[in-house]
Write a protein that holds these residues in place. Sequence first.
Motif, PDB file in Angstrom:
ATOM      1  N   LEU A 204      14.692  27.109   9.465  1.00  0.00           N
ATOM      2  CA  LEU A 204      15.267  25.898  10.065  1.00  0.00           C
ATOM      3  C   LEU A 204      14.158  25.099  10.742  1.00  0.00           C
ATOM      4  O   LEU A 204      13.171  25.665  11.205  1.00  0.00           O
ATOM      5  CB  LEU A 204      16.300  26.276  11.128  1.00  0.00           C
ATOM      6  N   VAL A 205      14.384  23.771  10.811  1.00  0.00           N
ATOM      7  CA  VAL A 205      13.443  22.938  11.555  1.00  0.00           C
ATOM      8  C   VAL A 205      14.232  21.942  12.407  1.00  0.00           C
ATOM      9  O   VAL A 205      15.285  21.454  11.997  1.00  0.00           O
ATOM     10  CB  VAL A 205      12.447  22.222  10.603  1.00  0.00           C
ATOM     11  N   MET A 206      13.714  21.712  13.603  1.00  0.00           N
ATOM     12  CA  MET A 206      14.301  20.704  14.502  1.00  0.00           C
ATOM     13  C   MET A 206      13.146  19.973  15.169  1.00  0.00           C
ATOM     14  O   MET A 206      12.080  20.556  15.367  1.00  0.00           O
ATOM     15  CB  MET A 206      15.146  21.379  15.609  1.00  0.00           C
ATOM     16  N   GLY A 207      13.364  18.703  15.543  1.00  0.00           N
ATOM     17  CA  GLY A 207      12.248  17.995  16.163  1.00  0.00           C
ATOM     18  C   GLY A 207      12.677  16.897  17.108  1.00  0.00           C
ATOM     19  O   GLY A 207      13.661  16.201  16.859  1.00  0.00           O
ATOM     20  N   GLU A 208      11.920  16.774  18.194  1.00  0.00           N
ATOM     21  CA  GLU A 208      12.093  15.643  19.124  1.00  0.00           C
ATOM     22  C   GLU A 208      11.156  14.551  18.619  1.00  0.00           C
ATOM     23  O   GLU A 208       9.937  14.727  18.644  1.00  0.00           O
ATOM     24  CB  GLU A 208      11.706  16.078  20.539  1.00  0.00           C
ATOM     25  N   LEU A 209      11.727  13.462  18.150  1.00  0.00           N
ATOM     26  CA  LEU A 209      10.956  12.507  17.367  1.00  0.00           C
ATOM     27  C   LEU A 209      10.872  11.140  18.035  1.00  0.00           C
ATOM     28  O   LEU A 209      11.884  10.604  18.492  1.00  0.00           O
ATOM     29  CB  LEU A 209      11.613  12.357  15.992  1.00  0.00           C
ATOM     30  N   ALA A 210       9.670  10.582  18.003  1.00  0.00           N
ATOM     31  CA  ALA A 210       9.474   9.271  18.645  1.00  0.00           C
ATOM     32  C   ALA A 210      10.373   8.212  18.009  1.00  0.00           C
ATOM     33  O   ALA A 210      10.950   7.378  18.718  1.00  0.00           O
ATOM     34  CB  ALA A 210       8.010   8.867  18.522  1.00  0.00           C
ATOM     35  N   ALA A 211      10.531   8.271  16.696  1.00  0.00           N
ATOM     36  CA  ALA A 211      11.341   7.234  16.030  1.00  0.00           C
ATOM     37  C   ALA A 211      12.800   7.309  16.494  1.00  0.00           C
ATOM     38  O   ALA A 211      13.448   6.280  16.707  1.00  0.00           O
ATOM     39  CB  ALA A 211      11.267   7.391  14.517  1.00  0.00           C
ATOM     40  N   GLU A 212      13.315   8.531  16.673  1.00  0.00           N
ATOM     41  CA  GLU A 212      14.709   8.686  17.105  1.00  0.00           C
ATOM     42  C   GLU A 212      14.875   8.316  18.572  1.00  0.00           C
ATOM     43  O   GLU A 212      15.908   7.789  18.986  1.00  0.00           O
ATOM     44  CB  GLU A 212      15.188  10.118  16.860  1.00  0.00           C
ATOM     45  N   ALA A 213      13.831   8.590  19.350  1.00  0.00           N
ATOM     46  CA  ALA A 213      13.930   8.313  20.787  1.00  0.00           C
ATOM     47  C   ALA A 213      13.722   6.833  21.106  1.00  0.00           C
ATOM     48  O   ALA A 213      13.919   6.420  22.247  1.00  0.00           O
ATOM     49  CB  ALA A 213      12.910   9.168  21.543  1.00  0.00           C
ATOM     50  N   SER A 214      13.340   6.039  20.090  1.00  0.00           N
ATOM     51  CA  SER A 214      13.013   4.640  20.416  1.00  0.00           C
ATOM     52  C   SER A 214      13.656   3.615  19.485  1.00  0.00           C
ATOM     53  O   SER A 214      13.322   2.449  19.560  1.00  0.00           O
ATOM     54  CB  SER A 214      11.488   4.464  20.393  1.00  0.00           C
ATOM     55  N   TYR A 215      14.598   4.021  18.614  1.00  0.00           N
ATOM     56  CA  TYR A 215      15.147   3.000  17.708  1.00  0.00           C
ATOM     57  C   TYR A 215      16.052   2.017  18.443  1.00  0.00           C
ATOM     58  O   TYR A 215      16.325   0.923  17.951  1.00  0.00           O
ATOM     59  CB  TYR A 215      15.818   3.612  16.462  1.00  0.00           C
TER      60      TYR A 215
ATOM     61  N   PHE B  65       8.570  16.845  21.819  1.00  0.00           N
ATOM     62  CA  PHE B  65       8.139  15.440  21.793  1.00  0.00           C
ATOM     63  C   PHE B  65       6.638  15.331  22.043  1.00  0.00           C
ATOM     64  O   PHE B  65       6.111  15.918  22.992  1.00  0.00           O
ATOM     65  CB  PHE B  65       8.899  14.651  22.856  1.00  0.00           C
ATOM     66  N   ASP B  66       5.963  14.563  21.208  1.00  0.00           N
ATOM     67  CA  ASP B  66       4.524  14.409  21.349  1.00  0.00           C
ATOM     68  C   ASP B  66       4.134  13.058  20.741  1.00  0.00           C
ATOM     69  O   ASP B  66       4.153  12.896  19.521  1.00  0.00           O
ATOM     70  CB  ASP B  66       3.842  15.573  20.603  1.00  0.00           C
ATOM     71  N   THR B  67       3.767  12.124  21.592  1.00  0.00           N
ATOM     72  CA  THR B  67       3.464  10.768  21.086  1.00  0.00           C
ATOM     73  C   THR B  67       2.217  10.760  20.206  1.00  0.00           C
ATOM     74  O   THR B  67       2.067   9.898  19.351  1.00  0.00           O
ATOM     75  CB  THR B  67       3.195   9.767  22.236  1.00  0.00           C
ATOM     76  N   SER B  68       1.318  11.718  20.447  1.00  0.00           N
ATOM     77  CA  SER B  68       0.067  11.671  19.677  1.00  0.00           C
ATOM     78  C   SER B  68       0.232  12.330  18.302  1.00  0.00           C
ATOM     79  O   SER B  68      -0.674  12.278  17.476  1.00  0.00           O
ATOM     80  CB  SER B  68      -1.053  12.366  20.455  1.00  0.00           C
ATOM     81  N   SER B  69       1.392  12.926  18.058  1.00  0.00           N
ATOM     82  CA  SER B  69       1.603  13.628  16.792  1.00  0.00           C
ATOM     83  C   SER B  69       1.802  12.623  15.646  1.00  0.00           C
ATOM     84  O   SER B  69       2.304  11.518  15.844  1.00  0.00           O
ATOM     85  CB  SER B  69       2.858  14.502  16.928  1.00  0.00           C
TER      86      SER B  69
ATOM     87  N   LYS C 178      12.308  20.289  32.627  1.00  0.00           N
ATOM     88  CA  LYS C 178      11.136  19.881  31.826  1.00  0.00           C
ATOM     89  C   LYS C 178      11.422  18.610  31.017  1.00  0.00           C
ATOM     90  O   LYS C 178      10.574  17.731  30.938  1.00  0.00           O
ATOM     91  CB  LYS C 178      10.734  21.015  30.877  1.00  0.00           C
ATOM     92  N   VAL C 179      12.597  18.540  30.416  1.00  0.00           N
ATOM     93  CA  VAL C 179      12.844  17.335  29.606  1.00  0.00           C
ATOM     94  C   VAL C 179      13.036  16.106  30.507  1.00  0.00           C
ATOM     95  O   VAL C 179      12.631  15.010  30.134  1.00  0.00           O
ATOM     96  CB  VAL C 179      14.015  17.450  28.589  1.00  0.00           C
TER      97      VAL C 179
ATOM     98  N   LEU D 296       8.617   8.575  28.210  1.00  0.00           N
ATOM     99  CA  LEU D 296       9.504   7.829  27.320  1.00  0.00           C
ATOM    100  C   LEU D 296      10.089   6.596  27.997  1.00  0.00           C
ATOM    101  O   LEU D 296      10.863   6.719  28.952  1.00  0.00           O
ATOM    102  CB  LEU D 296      10.651   8.748  26.867  1.00  0.00           C
ATOM    103  N   PRO D 297       9.717   5.422  27.500  1.00  0.00           N
ATOM    104  CA  PRO D 297      10.338   4.210  28.051  1.00  0.00           C
ATOM    105  C   PRO D 297      11.850   4.325  27.845  1.00  0.00           C
ATOM    106  O   PRO D 297      12.290   4.767  26.774  1.00  0.00           O
ATOM    107  CB  PRO D 297       9.775   3.086  27.181  1.00  0.00           C
ATOM    108  N   HIS D 298      12.623   3.982  28.845  1.00  0.00           N
ATOM    109  CA  HIS D 298      14.068   4.157  28.692  1.00  0.00           C
ATOM    110  C   HIS D 298      14.820   3.217  29.626  1.00  0.00           C
ATOM    111  O   HIS D 298      14.260   2.713  30.605  1.00  0.00           O
ATOM    112  CB  HIS D 298      14.469   5.607  29.009  1.00  0.00           C
ATOM    113  N   PHE D 299      16.111   3.075  29.354  1.00  0.00           N
ATOM    114  CA  PHE D 299      17.025   2.310  30.203  1.00  0.00           C
ATOM    115  C   PHE D 299      17.645   3.269  31.229  1.00  0.00           C
ATOM    116  O   PHE D 299      17.800   4.463  30.957  1.00  0.00           O
ATOM    117  CB  PHE D 299      18.123   1.705  29.308  1.00  0.00           C
ATOM    118  N   GLY D 300      18.029   2.735  32.386  1.00  0.00           N
ATOM    119  CA  GLY D 300      18.893   3.491  33.304  1.00  0.00           C
ATOM    120  C   GLY D 300      18.157   4.472  34.207  1.00  0.00           C
ATOM    121  O   GLY D 300      16.943   4.620  34.162  1.00  0.00           O
ATOM    122  N   GLU D 301      18.969   5.125  35.046  1.00  0.00           N
ATOM    123  CA  GLU D 301      18.433   6.039  36.061  1.00  0.00           C
ATOM    124  C   GLU D 301      18.566   7.488  35.594  1.00  0.00           C
ATOM    125  O   GLU D 301      19.523   7.833  34.914  1.00  0.00           O
ATOM    126  CB  GLU D 301      19.229   5.850  37.364  1.00  0.00           C
TER     127      GLU D 301
END
Length: 508
Positions: free
Chosen positions: A29-40, A74-78, A206-207, A215-220
């Motif tokens: 199995l594979v799972m990933g925290e992905l920049a594209a998903e976190a920023s669309y 999650f790793d922005t440099s990846s 940690k997250v 991670l740039p984001h909206f809200g508190e």
Amino acid sequence: MARLGLIFGDQLNEDHAVLQVLDRTQDQLVMGELAAEASYVNHHGQKIALIFSAMRHVADELAEQGWTVTYRCFDTSSSVQTFTDLVEQTLKQADFDEVVVSWPGEWRVLEEIRGWEKKLGVAVTVLPDSRFLNPLEEFERWADGRKQLRMEFFYREMRRRTGLLMDKDQPVGGQWNFDADNRKRWPGEPQAVHPMRFKHDETTRKVLELVASKLPHFGELENFDYPVTRTQARRALAHFVDRALPYFGDFQDALPDQEDYLFHSRLSSSLNLGLLTPMEVCRAAEQAWKEDKAPLNAVEGFIRQVIGWREYIRGIYWLKMPEYAELNDLNNDQPLPDWYWSGKTRMRCLAQAIGATRRNAYAHHIQRLMVTGNFALILGVVPKEICEWYLAVYADAYDWVELPNTLGMVMHADGGVLASKPYAASGKYIQRMGDHCKSCCYKVSETVGEAACPFNALYWDFLIRHRERFESNPRMKMMYRNVDKMDNDRRQAIEARARYIFENIEAL
Ligand code: FAD
Ligand code: DLZ
């Protein structure tokens, strides 16, 4: 050779189809925290933290159960930023002859998956998504040949199919729907029930740090207290059924100024992540009714939301996409006011709904429908802009559920596929259902003049603007009779006030 199962971050259900089909002794199995998903979209930080924390917990559980899980934090440099990158990279690390996924929650992800066989040269299998009760083919069969796709008829079939609240082939209590009993204003008692709060464990800490710093984001982020595991989600369900469900029906439509949740469940984020199943949630509610712990109007109202609305909305999404996302039946052209993001408006109901959204990544249904939604409808906001806002700001938001609710139910941009009339309302509705207006600087009793509640002029102006489109709608006859009662001066004054609002929207 081995197969590779990709588990999407919103498909954390125990009965995930990939887990049923793959063999833990040889497949991976594979799972990933992905920049594209976190920023669309500019997601709420709590939404990202919830998804990442829940993903990490489930990945650990799967590893404990003997699965080989590759988990990418999650790793922005990846160089791995998208689902495609994730699969491509993993395929390079071992010999896999097939990639297996479950039907995703968003059209854009399905499109991405459809490109893999050609791009990555691997066989791809897409299994059904077991987070839902109604298979998509069943919905298509139900919809086929019907002139109108009304939720109520779909819901009755779901009641029959699940047997929930049924006495043989008849609904218990002699009625399918007790909505007429569910429109009370909340008088301040019984006391409102906050959903169960969960302390942050090491993973969530940690997250939250990750989201805050990277991670740039909206809200508190401060108020984060969502369930992040199945065990926690089940405790949240039990807490809701015990304490809030008995009053859920009566006050389902209420709009109190000071309560963020009132008697709503806040279970949507757990359901949509697969931490809870729709059937376990409904059975728990039905059991409360059987044990006389909650009245039928509450239990039926709640079950209707889950097996009715939730399943119906998803069916409409997959039936109508991708064209659905482009619809703008009322030709709206107004930009979304900036204060939808900041909450800085003097209109009390909107400031409170957006304030709750910023604090909690949550607003209850009536705030979404009749406050932020209604205002966008009568202002004439471009559907894509308001849809993007709803997709970003709520912890439970994914395209399959956000889009039909916003574009269809709220904005009527689908020409009436989902709702037989637009939910347009003046300030009077908001006043009737709650107490925002008491602390508002605008006067709900006035329609024209600087102090008048902006909902009022916009409501009448909406009806006047769209007369051709709606005047023959039998459910709107009464509204147009009221428009016709206005004399010319009144009508011109309303149109002038509406123009002022359009021109000064950011200053309201
Ligand atoms: P409760 O009031 O406790 O209801 C119980 C459950 O019923 C919810 O958890 C949810 O799973 C289901 N439900 C109720 N109404 C709907 C509905 N209309 N569509 C689908 N499921 C429903 N819901 C989402 O899950 N994600 C979204 O992105 C989303 N966007 C919305 C946008 C707009 C403009 C509107 C009007 C509604 C939207 N909804 C969305 C539906 C509904 O508002 C939320 O499901 C609900 O507010 C979640 O809070 P709750 O869990 O406390 O719900
Ligand atoms: C919404 C979301 C976010 C913010 N991040 C991730 C992620 O990093 N990894 C992931 O697998 N899923 C994420 N999601 C949910 C996806 O957008 C969702 O998996 C798709 O909609 C497919 O169902």
